[in-house]
Design a protein around this motif. Structure first.
Motif, PDB file in Angstrom:
ATOM      1  N   THR A 192       0.688  -1.253   0.080  1.00 49.39           N
ATOM      2  CA  THR A 192       0.099   0.020   0.005  1.00 49.39           C
ATOM      3  C   THR A 192       0.657   1.270   0.011  1.00 49.39           C
ATOM      4  OG1 THR A 192      -1.877   1.129   1.185  1.00 49.39           O
ATOM      5  CG2 THR A 192      -0.004  -0.186   2.508  1.00 49.39           C
ATOM      6  N   SER A 193       0.338   2.309  -0.683  1.00 51.50           N
ATOM      7  CA  SER A 193       1.273   3.699  -0.603  1.00 51.50           C
ATOM      8  C   SER A 193      -0.080   4.602  -0.682  1.00 51.50           C
ATOM      9  CB  SER A 193       2.080   3.775  -1.936  1.00 51.50           C
ATOM     10  OG  SER A 193       1.278   3.438  -3.184  1.00 51.50           O
ATOM     11  N   ALA A 194       0.420   5.995   0.102  1.00 48.06           N
ATOM     12  CA  ALA A 194      -0.584   7.175   0.434  1.00 48.06           C
ATOM     13  C   ALA A 194      -1.923   6.581   0.442  1.00 48.06           C
ATOM     14  CB  ALA A 194      -0.445   7.813  -1.142  1.00 48.06           C
TER      15      ALA A 194
ATOM     16  N   HIS B  28       3.872  -3.530   3.110  1.00 42.31           N
ATOM     17  CA  HIS B  28       5.031  -2.648   2.642  1.00 42.31           C
ATOM     18  C   HIS B  28       4.322  -1.165   2.319  1.00 42.31           C
ATOM     19  CE1 HIS B  28       7.679  -0.859  -0.270  1.00 42.31           C
ATOM     20  NE2 HIS B  28       8.498  -1.559   0.245  1.00 42.31           N
ATOM     21  N   PHE B  29       4.574  -0.174   2.922  1.00 44.31           N
ATOM     22  CA  PHE B  29       3.985   0.943   2.755  1.00 44.31           C
ATOM     23  C   PHE B  29       5.110   2.125   2.222  1.00 44.31           C
ATOM     24  CE2 PHE B  29       1.418  -0.832   6.198  1.00 44.31           C
ATOM     25  CZ  PHE B  29       0.450   0.240   6.386  1.00 44.31           C
ATOM     26  N   GLY B  30       4.388   3.187   1.665  1.00 43.22           N
ATOM     27  CA  GLY B  30       5.002   4.018   1.056  1.00 43.22           C
ATOM     28  C   GLY B  30       4.320   5.448   1.254  1.00 43.22           C
ATOM     29  N   ILE B  31       4.958   6.609   1.590  1.00 43.29           N
ATOM     30  CA  ILE B  31       4.543   7.696   1.985  1.00 43.29           C
ATOM     31  C   ILE B  31       5.168   9.022   1.423  1.00 43.29           C
ATOM     32  CG2 ILE B  31       3.592   9.298   3.832  1.00 43.29           C
ATOM     33  CD1 ILE B  31       2.750   6.973   5.473  1.00 43.29           C
ATOM     34  N   GLY B  32       4.432  10.064   1.142  1.00 48.30           N
ATOM     35  CA  GLY B  32       5.337  10.981   0.514  1.00 48.30           C
ATOM     36  C   GLY B  32       4.881  12.308   1.720  1.00 48.30           C
TER      37      GLY B  32
ATOM     38  N   VAL C 199      -3.100  15.223  -0.358  1.00 46.42           N
ATOM     39  CA  VAL C 199      -4.162  14.545  -0.770  1.00 46.42           C
ATOM     40  C   VAL C 199      -4.598  13.326   0.425  1.00 46.42           C
ATOM     41  CG1 VAL C 199      -5.230  12.931  -2.452  1.00 46.42           C
ATOM     42  CG2 VAL C 199      -3.956  14.716  -3.259  1.00 46.42           C
ATOM     43  N   CYS C 200      -3.620  12.520   0.783  1.00 45.96           N
ATOM     44  CA  CYS C 200      -3.526  11.946   1.954  1.00 45.96           C
ATOM     45  C   CYS C 200      -2.397  12.395   2.921  1.00 45.96           C
ATOM     46  CB  CYS C 200      -3.297  10.179   1.327  1.00 45.96           C
ATOM     47  SG  CYS C 200      -4.832   9.787   0.201  1.00 45.96           S
ATOM     48  N   PRO C 201      -2.797  13.266   3.603  1.00 46.23           N
ATOM     49  CA  PRO C 201      -1.764  13.548   4.573  1.00 46.23           C
ATOM     50  C   PRO C 201      -0.786  12.721   5.314  1.00 46.23           C
ATOM     51  CG  PRO C 201      -3.696  14.748   4.923  1.00 46.23           C
ATOM     52  CD  PRO C 201      -4.036  13.675   4.135  1.00 46.23           C
ATOM     53  N   PRO C 202       0.591  12.877   5.377  1.00 46.35           N
ATOM     54  CA  PRO C 202       1.606  11.738   5.820  1.00 46.35           C
ATOM     55  C   PRO C 202       1.048  11.392   7.295  1.00 46.35           C
ATOM     56  CG  PRO C 202       2.297  13.885   5.512  1.00 46.35           C
ATOM     57  CD  PRO C 202       1.220  14.085   4.910  1.00 46.35           C
TER      58      PRO C 202
ATOM     59  N   VAL D  11       9.892   6.309   3.047  1.00 44.03           N
ATOM     60  CA  VAL D  11       9.362   7.826   3.139  1.00 44.03           C
ATOM     61  C   VAL D  11      10.349   8.620   2.060  1.00 44.03           C
ATOM     62  CG1 VAL D  11       9.327   9.648   4.546  1.00 44.03           C
ATOM     63  CG2 VAL D  11       9.023   7.739   5.606  1.00 44.03           C
ATOM     64  N   TYR D  12       9.408   9.612   1.293  1.00 43.03           N
ATOM     65  CA  TYR D  12       9.767  10.369   0.088  1.00 43.03           C
ATOM     66  C   TYR D  12       9.549  11.904   0.732  1.00 43.03           C
ATOM     67  CZ  TYR D  12       9.799   5.810  -2.133  1.00 43.03           C
ATOM     68  OH  TYR D  12      10.153   4.417  -2.323  1.00 43.03           O
ATOM     69  N   PRO D  13      10.671  12.277   1.235  1.00 43.12           N
ATOM     70  CA  PRO D  13      10.637  13.748   2.015  1.00 43.12           C
ATOM     71  C   PRO D  13      10.266  15.009   0.920  1.00 43.12           C
ATOM     72  CG  PRO D  13      12.661  12.558   2.940  1.00 43.12           C
ATOM     73  CD  PRO D  13      12.088  11.676   1.594  1.00 43.12           C
ATOM     74  N   PHE D  14      10.534  14.671  -0.233  1.00 39.93           N
ATOM     75  CA  PHE D  14      10.379  15.834  -1.271  1.00 39.93           C
ATOM     76  C   PHE D  14       9.240  15.582  -2.332  1.00 39.93           C
ATOM     77  CE2 PHE D  14      14.794  16.044   0.367  1.00 39.93           C
ATOM     78  CZ  PHE D  14      14.481  17.377   1.028  1.00 39.93           C
ATOM     79  N   ASN D  15       8.480  14.397  -1.956  1.00 40.77           N
ATOM     80  CA  ASN D  15       7.326  14.204  -3.196  1.00 40.77           C
ATOM     81  C   ASN D  15       6.079  14.287  -2.081  1.00 40.77           C
ATOM     82  OD1 ASN D  15       9.882  11.905  -3.899  1.00 40.77           O
ATOM     83  ND2 ASN D  15       8.328  12.646  -5.500  1.00 40.77           N
ATOM     84  N   GLY D  16       5.022  14.445  -3.124  1.00 46.35           N
ATOM     85  CA  GLY D  16       3.561  14.728  -2.538  1.00 46.35           C
ATOM     86  C   GLY D  16       2.883  13.034  -2.723  1.00 46.35           C
ATOM     87  N   HIS D  17       1.515  13.480  -3.423  1.00 47.44           N
ATOM     88  CA  HIS D  17       0.895  12.146  -3.556  1.00 47.44           C
ATOM     89  C   HIS D  17       1.477  11.280  -4.442  1.00 47.44           C
ATOM     90  CE1 HIS D  17      -2.554  10.002  -2.613  1.00 47.44           C
ATOM     91  NE2 HIS D  17      -2.956  10.036  -3.952  1.00 47.44           N
ATOM     92  N   GLU D  18       2.383  11.508  -5.278  1.00 48.88           N
ATOM     93  CA  GLU D  18       3.170  10.528  -6.190  1.00 48.88           C
ATOM     94  C   GLU D  18       4.045   9.690  -5.683  1.00 48.88           C
ATOM     95  OE1 GLU D  18       6.167  13.909  -5.945  1.00 48.88           O
ATOM     96  OE2 GLU D  18       3.875  13.740  -5.852  1.00 48.88           O
ATOM     97  N   HIS D  19       4.630  10.291  -4.317  1.00 48.91           N
ATOM     98  CA  HIS D  19       5.359   9.602  -3.477  1.00 48.91           C
ATOM     99  C   HIS D  19       6.708   9.123  -4.360  1.00 48.91           C
ATOM    100  CE1 HIS D  19       3.961   5.555  -4.601  1.00 48.91           C
ATOM    101  NE2 HIS D  19       2.754   5.870  -4.364  1.00 48.91           N
ATOM    102  N   GLY D  20       6.973   7.876  -4.292  1.00 55.49           N
ATOM    103  CA  GLY D  20       8.161   7.338  -5.102  1.00 55.49           C
ATOM    104  C   GLY D  20       8.007   7.181  -6.372  1.00 55.49           C
ATOM    105  N   ASP D  21       7.033   7.211  -6.951  1.00 61.08           N
ATOM    106  CA  ASP D  21       6.648   6.821  -8.542  1.00 61.08           C
ATOM    107  C   ASP D  21       7.468   5.336  -8.744  1.00 61.08           C
ATOM    108  OD1 ASP D  21       4.756   8.507  -9.368  1.00 61.08           O
ATOM    109  OD2 ASP D  21       6.271   9.834  -9.924  1.00 61.08           O
ATOM    110  N   ALA D  22       7.955   5.194  -9.922  1.00 62.05           N
ATOM    111  CA  ALA D  22       8.605   3.986 -10.409  1.00 62.05           C
ATOM    112  C   ALA D  22       9.712   3.468  -9.132  1.00 62.05           C
ATOM    113  CB  ALA D  22       9.203   4.404 -11.691  1.00 62.05           C
ATOM    114  N   THR D  23      10.350   4.373  -8.637  1.00 58.37           N
ATOM    115  CA  THR D  23      11.216   4.072  -7.618  1.00 58.37           C
ATOM    116  C   THR D  23      10.754   3.197  -6.750  1.00 58.37           C
ATOM    117  OG1 THR D  23      12.823   5.862  -8.292  1.00 58.37           O
ATOM    118  CG2 THR D  23      13.039   4.746  -6.116  1.00 58.37           C
ATOM    119  N   HIS D  24       9.691   3.416  -6.098  1.00 53.30           N
ATOM    120  CA  HIS D  24       8.823   2.793  -5.199  1.00 53.30           C
ATOM    121  C   HIS D  24       8.100   1.584  -5.705  1.00 53.30           C
ATOM    122  CE1 HIS D  24       6.773   2.507  -1.287  1.00 53.30           C
ATOM    123  NE2 HIS D  24       5.673   2.433  -1.927  1.00 53.30           N
TER     124      HIS D  24
END
Length: 335
Positions: free
Chosen positions: A207-209, A265-269, A274-277, A302-315
């Motif tokens: 899951t992410s965001a 497995h989580f991912g958060i920007g 949109v979905c606050p960290p 955690v992606y400190p400089f990303n928003g709702h897209e979080h880590g995109d393809a890297t994630h």
């Protein structure tokens, strides 16, 4: 967007009390029991495509109240062995689209069931599953539809569809029923998290965001949609606040997370409006805490400089590597 939520060191410890209604478990047990006797697969037919390396089926499964829910099922061509199935749920305003749109999990070697979101087609993507229960009192958007009572709330139906999709995945040709994974981003991530809290033998959660986590806080610190739709509704229907907050408590991802047992497995920007960290951390930090058993294995990027897209393809690459290691037995299922 600048950082607007809690500092990261506080987020890593953030585990707020998010009370579940006293009848939370009974509510969901009764909801799922109402469709349990209905055969889960309505129709499974091969879908002709221009794709040479994957096989595709057009699936109709029986969701909430037995309503038909559409999905695409894909597998790598020429593979006869039963495969783990990634059941993926789509984001807000999206649908299952066309068969060639989401192939990452299939080309990674998994069977993949991409589940439509009833009544949401047209905002960001195509879908073809209607919601025949849309007349319940509430607002015009999915997140406010039927929001005055949990029994008629839209997400009661969508979460039920999501759970039923796991049962459908286990019955599909070439699926390994012991290795079913719930996956999604944003709304899809929230649905996958709900499934992890409602299906005790899920193989994994990706899951992410995640949407609909710590909702009471979300509607207080952001007015970005879809949470903004709830804010807009309450700005007009001021007398409905208590009823709305009660309804939302039945679908809060923190309550589902506390009941979950599958490795996650989580991912958060950190710049996600949109979905606050903090709402995602609230779920992550309490994941599995209410089961009374060993803590499930969990991982967070955690992606400190990303928003709702979080880590995109890297994630996504991190998700694939984590899941491959988990299912191969090189990752311990418990923390």
């Amino acid at each position: 967007m600048p950082l607007f939520d809690l500092p990261l060191d506080e987020l890593r410890r953030y585990a707020p009390a998010v009370p579940a209604p006293a009848d939370f478990d009974d509510f969901w047990q009764d909801t799922l029991h109402a469709t349990a006797a209905t055969p889960v697969l309505i129709d499974v037919r091969p879908e002709p495509t221009d794709l040479r390396l994957v096989d595709t089926w057009d699936v109709s499964l029986a969701g909430f109240a037995g309503d038909p829910v559409r999905a695409w099922y894909t597998r790598p061509s020429g593979v006869d062995d039963p495969l783990p199935v990634v059941v993926e749920y789509v984001g807000y305003g999206r649908g299952r689209g066309l068969p060639h749109e989401r192939l990452t999990w299939t080309v990674a070697g998994y069977a993949h069931l991409l589940v439509d979101a009833r009544g949401q087609s047209g905002q960001y993507g195509l879908g073809d599953t209607p919601d025949p229960h849309g007349a319940t009192p509430g607002g015009p958007t999915p997140v406010t539809r039927g929001i005055l009572a949990p029994e008629g709330y839209y997400y009661r139906r969508l979460v039920t569809d999501a759970v039923r999709a796991v049962h459908a995945a286990r019955a599909l040709p070439g699926a390994d029923p012991t290795r079913v994974v719930a996956a999604g981003n944003s709304q899809g991530g929230g649905l996958a998290l709900a499934v992890a809290g409602l299906v005790p033998d899920l193989a994994a959660l990706v899951t992410s965001a995640p949407f609909l986590c710590h909702v009471q806080r979300a509607i207080e610190i952001t007015d970005a949609g879809p949470y903004g739709d709830i804010v807009t509704y309450l700005a007009v229907h001021r007398e409905a606040e208590a009823a709305v907050r009660r309804t939302l408590s039945y679908v809060d991802g923190v309550s589902f997370a506390r009941r979950a047992q599958a490795p996650a497995h989580f991912g958060i920007g950190l710049r996600d409006t949109v979905c606050p960290p903090s709402t995602g951390f609230a779920a992550y930090n309490q994941y599995g805490a209410g089961t009374g058993g060993p803590a499930p294995q969990r991982s967070l990027h955690v992606y400190p400089f990303n928003g709702h897209e979080h880590g995109d393809a890297t994630h996504v690459r991190r998700q694939m590597r984590w899941l491959a290691e988990l299912l191969s037995g090189t990752v311990d299922r418990h923390a």
